[in-house]
Scaffold this active site. Structure first.
Site, PDB file in Angstrom:
ATOM      1  N   GLY A  88      -7.313  28.064   0.660  1.00 38.13           N
ATOM      2  CA  GLY A  88      -8.097  29.271   0.421  1.00 38.13           C
ATOM      3  C   GLY A  88      -7.867  30.261   1.533  1.00 38.13           C
ATOM      4  N   GLY A 108      -9.567  34.065   3.316  1.00 39.23           N
ATOM      5  CA  GLY A 108     -10.589  35.098   3.370  1.00 39.23           C
ATOM      6  C   GLY A 108     -10.129  36.236   4.249  1.00 39.23           C
ATOM      7  N   GLY A 109     -11.068  37.097   4.615  1.00 33.79           N
ATOM      8  CA  GLY A 109     -10.717  38.265   5.400  1.00 33.79           C
ATOM      9  C   GLY A 109     -10.281  37.942   6.812  1.00 33.79           C
ATOM     10  N   MET A 110     -10.764  36.813   7.371  1.00 35.66           N
ATOM     11  CA  MET A 110     -10.482  36.498   8.770  1.00 35.66           C
ATOM     12  C   MET A 110      -9.597  35.277   8.951  1.00 35.66           C
ATOM     13  SD  MET A 110     -14.154  37.210  10.605  1.00 35.66           S
ATOM     14  CE  MET A 110     -13.536  36.568  12.153  1.00 35.66           C
ATOM     15  N   VAL A 161      -7.220  28.724   5.158  1.00 37.15           N
ATOM     16  CA  VAL A 161      -7.383  27.283   5.307  1.00 37.15           C
ATOM     17  C   VAL A 161      -6.221  26.594   4.599  1.00 37.15           C
ATOM     18  CG1 VAL A 161      -8.872  25.291   4.934  1.00 37.15           C
ATOM     19  CG2 VAL A 161      -9.890  27.524   5.419  1.00 37.15           C
ATOM     20  N   LYS A 213      -8.011  25.399   9.552  1.00 36.37           N
ATOM     21  CA  LYS A 213      -8.359  26.817   9.491  1.00 36.37           C
ATOM     22  C   LYS A 213      -7.592  27.570  10.569  1.00 36.37           C
ATOM     23  CE  LYS A 213     -12.566  28.342   8.709  1.00 36.37           C
ATOM     24  NZ  LYS A 213     -13.995  28.681   8.877  1.00 36.37           N
ATOM     25  N   ASP A 244     -25.049  31.507   8.606  1.00 37.37           N
ATOM     26  CA  ASP A 244     -24.343  32.057   7.450  1.00 37.37           C
ATOM     27  C   ASP A 244     -24.358  31.043   6.313  1.00 37.37           C
ATOM     28  OD1 ASP A 244     -23.010  33.980   5.969  1.00 37.37           O
ATOM     29  OD2 ASP A 244     -21.021  33.401   6.684  1.00 37.37           O
TER      30      ASP A 244
END
Length: 238
Positions: free
Chosen positions: A25, A27-29, A32, A47, A138
């Site tokens: 996967g 994401g923005g930052m 993984v 990650k 979060d």
């Protein structure tokens, strides 16, 4: 499979003792990856950050250290930290092959019995983190992975990247007054005002929003834009 940005690990690359098998996967930052230990043959998740900021890299290392202290069946275990070419850190974690809770809520919302099972596991994991004076900050369905186990699933909480250690012995906290981290639909009013000052109660608020969604299959707080969502949270309009 999500595309991999230039300069990030590619399938077949070997990072320290880990061979990259694919992408789990992105994401923005961070992205993984699914990796295999070259000597043991065990598979893990790794990650890796997209961004090169020294502060963000330090935050990823902090995430690895925080999660490595937590050993619980409802928490994703960190097993190693590695350095990539160029100095970027990679956090090696146990591999959870099931989807995240947000995906389950989207395609196959749980019935009340299933929701009760999931809720108990999620609450147990957060309780263990709080016992170690660690706040997640979060908590949301996307950060709860579901590990298949027989005919059921085990919820496992991940992504402590913005967690706060309440009694950290190290000087110089990464979070500065006035910065806000989190996901608005699951954030407490006090966290929206100032992330640094929140306590365990912020996680309890997030848990309430998650449990509401588990049972009703609707978000407790939602809207067309960020301002609308934040107003609903602050005014308790769920």
């Amino acid at each position: 499979m999500p595309s991999v940005e230039p300069g990030l690990p590619q399938v077949g690359d070997v990072i320290d003792r880990y061979a990259v098998l694919g992408t789990l996967g992105s994401g923005g930052m961070a992205t993984v990856y699914r990796v295999r230990h070259t000597r043991l043959g065990t598979e893990h998740a790794m990650k890796v950050l997209h961004l090169g900021s020294a502060t963000i890299r330090q935050r990823l290392v902090q995430e690895g250290r925080v999660q490595a202290t937590l050993k619980h069946p409802n928490l994703v275990t960190v097993t190693d930290l590695v350095d990539l070419e160029g100095g970027a850190p990679g956090v090696v974690m146990e591999l959870v092959l099931g989807p995240a809770l947000d995906r389950l809520l989207e395609v196959a919302p749980p019935d009340l019995k299933q929701a009760d099972h999931l809720a108990r596991g999620i609450l147990s994991g957060v309780e263990e983190a709080h016992r170690h004076q660690i706040i997640h900050r979060d908590l949301k369905p996307a950060n709860i992975l579901l590990e298949p186990k027989g005919e059921t699933v085990v919820p496992k909480i991940t992504d402590f990247g913005i967690a706060k250690v309440l009694e950290s012995p190290e000087p110089g906290a990464l979070t500065r007054t006035g910065l806000v981290f989190g996901t608005p639909q699951y954030m407490s009013p006090e966290q929206m005002r100032n992330t640094k000052s929140v306590g365990p109660e912020a996680d309890v608020f997030s848990l309430g929003a998650i449990l509401y969604e588990l049972v009703t299959h609707r978000r407790a707080f939602d809207g067309d834009d960020l301002v609308e969502i934040m107003n609903q949270v602050v005014n308790g309009r769920y």
